[in-house]
Design a protein around this motif. Structure first.
Motif, short mmCIF file in Angstrom:
data_model
loop_
_atom_site.label_atom_id
_atom_site.label_comp_id
_atom_site.label_asym_id
_atom_site.label_seq_id
_atom_site.Cartn_x
_atom_site.Cartn_y
_atom_site.Cartn_z
N UNK A 25 41.17 38.40 1.85
CA UNK A 25 40.77 38.92 3.17
C UNK A 25 41.88 39.67 3.89
N UNK A 26 43.10 39.64 3.35
CA UNK A 26 44.19 40.39 3.96
C UNK A 26 44.35 40.07 5.43
N UNK A 27 44.44 41.13 6.30
CA UNK A 27 44.66 40.89 7.73
C UNK A 27 43.51 40.14 8.41
N UNK A 28 42.32 40.11 7.80
CA UNK A 28 41.18 39.40 8.39
C UNK A 28 41.35 37.88 8.31
N UNK A 29 42.45 37.43 7.68
CA UNK A 29 42.76 36.00 7.71
C UNK A 29 43.12 35.56 9.13
N UNK A 30 43.59 36.51 9.93
CA UNK A 30 43.90 36.22 11.34
C UNK A 30 42.60 36.30 12.16
N UNK A 31 42.60 35.59 13.29
CA UNK A 31 41.44 35.63 14.18
C UNK A 31 41.16 37.07 14.62
N UNK A 32 39.91 37.48 14.49
CA UNK A 32 39.53 38.84 14.87
C UNK A 32 38.08 38.84 15.35
N UNK A 33 37.70 39.90 16.02
CA UNK A 33 36.34 40.00 16.54
C UNK A 33 35.49 40.89 15.66
N UNK A 34 34.20 40.67 15.72
CA UNK A 34 33.25 41.52 15.01
C UNK A 34 31.99 41.67 15.85
N UNK A 35 31.44 42.87 15.86
CA UNK A 35 30.14 43.12 16.49
C UNK A 35 29.20 43.56 15.39
N UNK A 36 28.11 42.83 15.23
CA UNK A 36 27.14 43.11 14.18
C UNK A 36 25.85 43.66 14.78
N UNK A 37 25.33 44.72 14.20
CA UNK A 37 23.96 45.14 14.45
C UNK A 37 23.11 44.40 13.42
N UNK A 38 22.05 43.75 13.88
CA UNK A 38 21.21 42.94 13.00
C UNK A 38 19.83 43.56 12.87
N UNK A 39 19.43 43.81 11.64
CA UNK A 39 18.06 44.25 11.35
C UNK A 39 17.34 43.12 10.64
N UNK A 40 16.24 42.66 11.23
CA UNK A 40 15.40 41.64 10.60
C UNK A 40 14.09 42.32 10.21
N UNK A 41 13.82 42.34 8.91
CA UNK A 41 12.64 43.02 8.38
C UNK A 41 11.65 41.98 7.86
N UNK A 42 10.43 42.06 8.35
CA UNK A 42 9.36 41.13 7.98
C UNK A 42 8.36 41.88 7.11
N UNK A 43 7.99 41.30 5.97
CA UNK A 43 7.12 42.00 5.02
C UNK A 43 5.92 41.14 4.64
N UNK A 44 4.84 41.82 4.31
CA UNK A 44 3.64 41.17 3.78
C UNK A 44 2.85 42.19 2.98
N UNK A 45 1.96 41.70 2.12
CA UNK A 45 1.24 42.60 1.22
C UNK A 45 0.05 43.28 1.89
N UNK A 46 -0.50 42.64 2.91
CA UNK A 46 -1.63 43.24 3.61
C UNK A 46 -1.47 43.06 5.11
N UNK A 47 -2.14 43.89 5.87
CA UNK A 47 -2.07 43.76 7.33
C UNK A 47 -3.04 42.69 7.81
N UNK A 48 -2.79 42.14 8.98
CA UNK A 48 -3.73 41.17 9.54
C UNK A 48 -4.93 41.91 10.10
N UNK A 49 -5.88 41.16 10.69
CA UNK A 49 -7.13 41.77 11.16
C UNK A 49 -6.91 42.79 12.27
#
Length: 136
Positions: A25-49
């Motif tokens: 991890x090199x320099x990331x062994x030291x405490x550091x901050x991170x900002x994550x963009x999160x994409x949550x994708x939900x899937x299904x084979x057919x649509x609901x009614x």
């Protein structure tokens, strides 16, 4: 016939601090901050009614609640993560597991019970991201 998969994605973000153990991890062994963009994708084979994959409002709400547990935290201080490098990949899996629990608990409504797979992508910059996906 061809497999058909419909997906809906919701996006949010969170900010954390953490450090990593291990020379890889090199320099990331030291405490550091991170900002994550999160994409949550939900899937299904057919649509609901109603012609939907998931209620986007409920999906967004659940993602925000889950990320609220992590946001503005130093993950090194979280006993749930003791001894664990909280890498992008690890956090994607953790958020995935919590979203699947939300689905099973009915927090994405009846429509949510039709979801067959979830994918969680954490982008740490515009050029690097990690993902975990699996069945519900």
């Amino acid at each position: 016939g061809e497999a058909v998969v419909y997906s809906v994605n919701v996006r949010d973000h969170f900010m954390i601090a953490h450090s990593f153990r291990g020379d890889a991890f090199g320099p990331a062994q030291k405490l550091h901050g991170a900002t994550y963009v999160v994409d949550a994708t939900f899937s299904r084979s057919g649509l609901d009614s109603s012609g939907m994959v998931v209620d986007i409002g409920l999906a967004s709400e659940q993602l925000k609640l889950i990320l609220g547990d992590l946001n503005f935290r130093n993950l090194d201080d979280d006993p749930n993560f003791a001894g664990q490098n909280t890498t992008t990949e690890f956090l994607a899996r953790n958020i995935f597991d919590r979203l699947v629990r939300s689905i099973h608990a009915g927090r994405l409504g009846e429509i949510g019970r039709g979801i067959t797979a979830v994918s969680v992508t954490l982008s740490e910059s515009h050029v690097a991201w990690g993902r975990f996906e699996g069945p519900v």
